[in-house]
Design a protein around this motif. Structure first.
Motif, PDB file in Angstrom:
ATOM      1  N   CYS A 173       0.796  -1.237   0.000  1.00 30.71           N
ATOM      2  CA  CYS A 173       0.000   0.000   0.000  1.00 30.71           C
ATOM      3  C   CYS A 173       0.824   1.280   0.000  1.00 30.71           C
ATOM      4  N   GLY A 174       2.045   1.245   0.500  1.00 31.51           N
ATOM      5  CA  GLY A 174       2.899   2.423   0.500  1.00 31.51           C
ATOM      6  C   GLY A 174       2.672   3.404   1.638  1.00 31.51           C
ATOM      7  N   ALA A 175       1.767   3.098   2.560  1.00 35.94           N
ATOM      8  CA  ALA A 175       1.509   4.019   3.674  1.00 35.94           C
ATOM      9  C   ALA A 175       2.737   4.198   4.566  1.00 35.94           C
ATOM     10  N   CYS A 176       3.644   3.236   4.537  1.00 35.92           N
ATOM     11  CA  CYS A 176       4.831   3.263   5.390  1.00 35.92           C
ATOM     12  C   CYS A 176       6.064   3.809   4.680  1.00 35.92           C
ATOM     13  N   THR A 177       5.901   4.421   3.516  1.00 39.02           N
ATOM     14  CA  THR A 177       7.043   4.869   2.725  1.00 39.02           C
ATOM     15  C   THR A 177       7.899   5.875   3.494  1.00 39.02           C
ATOM     16  N   ILE A 178       9.209   5.631   3.469  1.00 43.90           N
ATOM     17  CA  ILE A 178      10.205   6.522   4.062  1.00 43.90           C
ATOM     18  C   ILE A 178      11.318   6.720   3.032  1.00 43.90           C
ATOM     19  N   LEU A 179      12.180   7.680   3.300  1.00 41.52           N
ATOM     20  CA  LEU A 179      13.409   7.802   2.534  1.00 41.52           C
ATOM     21  C   LEU A 179      14.496   7.129   3.355  1.00 41.52           C
ATOM     22  N   ASP A 202      -5.889  20.030  -1.810  1.00 37.03           N
ATOM     23  CA  ASP A 202      -6.768  19.178  -1.005  1.00 37.03           C
ATOM     24  C   ASP A 202      -6.592  17.709  -1.406  1.00 37.03           C
ATOM     25  N   ALA A 203      -5.318  17.281  -1.440  1.00 39.61           N
ATOM     26  CA  ALA A 203      -4.951  15.967  -1.961  1.00 39.61           C
ATOM     27  C   ALA A 203      -4.996  14.874  -0.896  1.00 39.61           C
ATOM     28  N   PHE A 204      -6.011  14.907  -0.081  1.00 36.15           N
ATOM     29  CA  PHE A 204      -6.191  13.871   0.931  1.00 36.15           C
ATOM     30  C   PHE A 204      -7.624  13.920   1.416  1.00 36.15           C
ATOM     31  N   GLN A 205      -8.083  12.811   1.943  1.00 37.22           N
ATOM     32  CA  GLN A 205      -9.391  12.784   2.583  1.00 37.22           C
ATOM     33  C   GLN A 205      -9.194  12.356   4.026  1.00 37.22           C
ATOM     34  N   CYS A 206      -9.066  11.061   4.260  1.00 33.12           N
ATOM     35  CA  CYS A 206      -8.857  10.633   5.647  1.00 33.12           C
ATOM     36  C   CYS A 206      -7.445  10.961   6.109  1.00 33.12           C
ATOM     37  N   GLY A 207      -6.483  11.047   5.188  1.00 32.05           N
ATOM     38  CA  GLY A 207      -5.118  11.426   5.513  1.00 32.05           C
ATOM     39  C   GLY A 207      -4.206  10.286   5.925  1.00 32.05           C
ATOM     40  N   TYR A 208      -4.723   9.081   6.018  1.00 31.78           N
ATOM     41  CA  TYR A 208      -3.897   7.969   6.494  1.00 31.78           C
ATOM     42  C   TYR A 208      -2.725   7.691   5.560  1.00 31.78           C
ATOM     43  N   CYS A 209      -2.954   7.730   4.269  1.00 34.83           N
ATOM     44  CA  CYS A 209      -1.889   7.431   3.301  1.00 34.83           C
ATOM     45  C   CYS A 209      -1.021   8.642   3.010  1.00 34.83           C
ATOM     46  N   THR A 210      -1.423   9.819   3.438  1.00 36.38           N
ATOM     47  CA  THR A 210      -0.776  11.060   3.031  1.00 36.38           C
ATOM     48  C   THR A 210       0.714  11.125   3.339  1.00 36.38           C
ATOM     49  N   PRO A 211       1.180  10.747   4.534  1.00 36.42           N
ATOM     50  CA  PRO A 211       2.634  10.808   4.755  1.00 36.42           C
ATOM     51  C   PRO A 211       3.417   9.959   3.750  1.00 36.42           C
ATOM     52  N   ARG A 232       4.525   6.297 -11.742  1.00 37.39           N
ATOM     53  CA  ARG A 232       5.596   6.393 -10.757  1.00 37.39           C
ATOM     54  C   ARG A 232       5.082   6.348  -9.318  1.00 37.39           C
ATOM     55  N   MET A 233       3.835   6.693  -9.112  1.00 38.95           N
ATOM     56  CA  MET A 233       3.238   6.660  -7.764  1.00 38.95           C
ATOM     57  C   MET A 233       2.393   5.412  -7.539  1.00 38.95           C
ATOM     58  N   SER A 234       2.448   4.464  -8.447  1.00 38.36           N
ATOM     59  CA  SER A 234       1.545   3.307  -8.371  1.00 38.36           C
ATOM     60  C   SER A 234       1.763   2.427  -7.141  1.00 38.36           C
ATOM     61  N   GLY A 235       2.861   2.573  -6.442  1.00 38.26           N
ATOM     62  CA  GLY A 235       3.092   1.810  -5.220  1.00 38.26           C
ATOM     63  C   GLY A 235       2.446   2.412  -3.985  1.00 38.26           C
ATOM     64  N   ASN A 236       1.775   3.539  -4.148  1.00 37.37           N
ATOM     65  CA  ASN A 236       1.102   4.202  -3.032  1.00 37.37           C
ATOM     66  C   ASN A 236      -0.391   4.239  -3.295  1.00 37.37           C
ATOM     67  N   LEU A 237      -1.133   3.534  -2.468  1.00 36.24           N
ATOM     68  CA  LEU A 237      -2.581   3.447  -2.639  1.00 36.24           C
ATOM     69  C   LEU A 237      -3.308   4.376  -1.685  1.00 36.24           C
ATOM     70  N   CYS A 238      -4.467   4.854  -2.143  1.00 37.70           N
ATOM     71  CA  CYS A 238      -5.333   5.703  -1.332  1.00 37.70           C
ATOM     72  C   CYS A 238      -6.708   5.053  -1.303  1.00 37.70           C
ATOM     73  N   ARG A 239      -7.135   4.621  -0.151  1.00 37.57           N
ATOM     74  CA  ARG A 239      -8.447   3.972  -0.020  1.00 37.57           C
ATOM     75  C   ARG A 239      -9.591   4.938  -0.292  1.00 37.57           C
ATOM     76  N   CYS A 240      -9.345   6.221  -0.067  1.00 35.83           N
ATOM     77  CA  CYS A 240     -10.386   7.227  -0.292  1.00 35.83           C
ATOM     78  C   CYS A 240     -10.464   7.663  -1.749  1.00 35.83           C
TER      79      CYS A 240
END
Length: 173
Positions: free
Chosen positions: A46-52, A96-105, A149-157
């Motif tokens: 899902c990519g929610a845990c993405t870090i550098l 306004d590129a988020f809804q619930c914000g969980y995936c945003t970081p 390029r962002m396909s590894g990061n999913l947004c449930r919203c």
């Protein structure tokens, strides 16, 4: 079995003892109290845990902490030192590129890294011919390229309708 590891997280050095099976995600969240990377799927999907990690984007749920002793890690929180938002964070707010914000970081960290990768000439599945040849040309970061390029990061919203334009805005600058 436990092991002691050193991690530099968002500019601060930490020394922590972890079980050798502990992921970077769990070390960050549970041992260091850094809740910026989120635990979504815990399987690298899902990519929610993405870090550098050493400047490259990584799903922290797939990386063992002991394998990265001495590593430099930047989370979404570390992109905004002293409360000054990173330009990507500002674009996410502006669009306004988020809804619930969980995936945003994870989305923000991934987008920052993705722009660096494109600037360096890294190809993608939709990159124009020549970019991969190392001739110094850059991929045109249109919506299709950004989505790939962002396909590894999913947004449930399904906030993609705003995420992609937010990234496009910064890519144009």
């Amino acid at each position: 079995m436990d092991a002691e590891v050193s991690l530099r997280v968002d500019g601060t050095d930490h020394r922590v003892t972890v079980d050798t099976r502990t992921t970077l995600l769990d070390a960050l969240r549970e041992r260091l109290g850094n809740t910026s990377p989120k635990k979504g799927c815990d399987h690298g999907q899902c990519g929610a845990c993405t870090i550098l990690l050493e400047g490259r984007r990584v799903n922290s749920c797939l990386a063992l902490a002991v394998a990265h002793d001495g590593a430099e890690i930047v989370t979404a929180a570390g992109l905004a030192p002293d409360g000054e938002l990173h330009p990507m964070q500002r674009c996410f707010i502006q669009y306004d590129a988020f809804q619930c914000g969980y995936c945003t970081p994870g989305q923000v960290v991934s987008a920052v890294a993705m722009l660096r990768e494109a600037e360096a000439g890294w190809p993608s599945a939709v990159t124009l011919d020549g970019v991969a040849a190392g001739d110094g040309s850059r991929a045109r970061l249109d919506a299709d390229e950004i989505r790939e390029r962002m396909s590894g990061n999913l947004c449930r919203c399904a906030a993609y309708a705003n995420i992609v334009p937010a990234i496009e805005e910064l890519a144009r600058r």
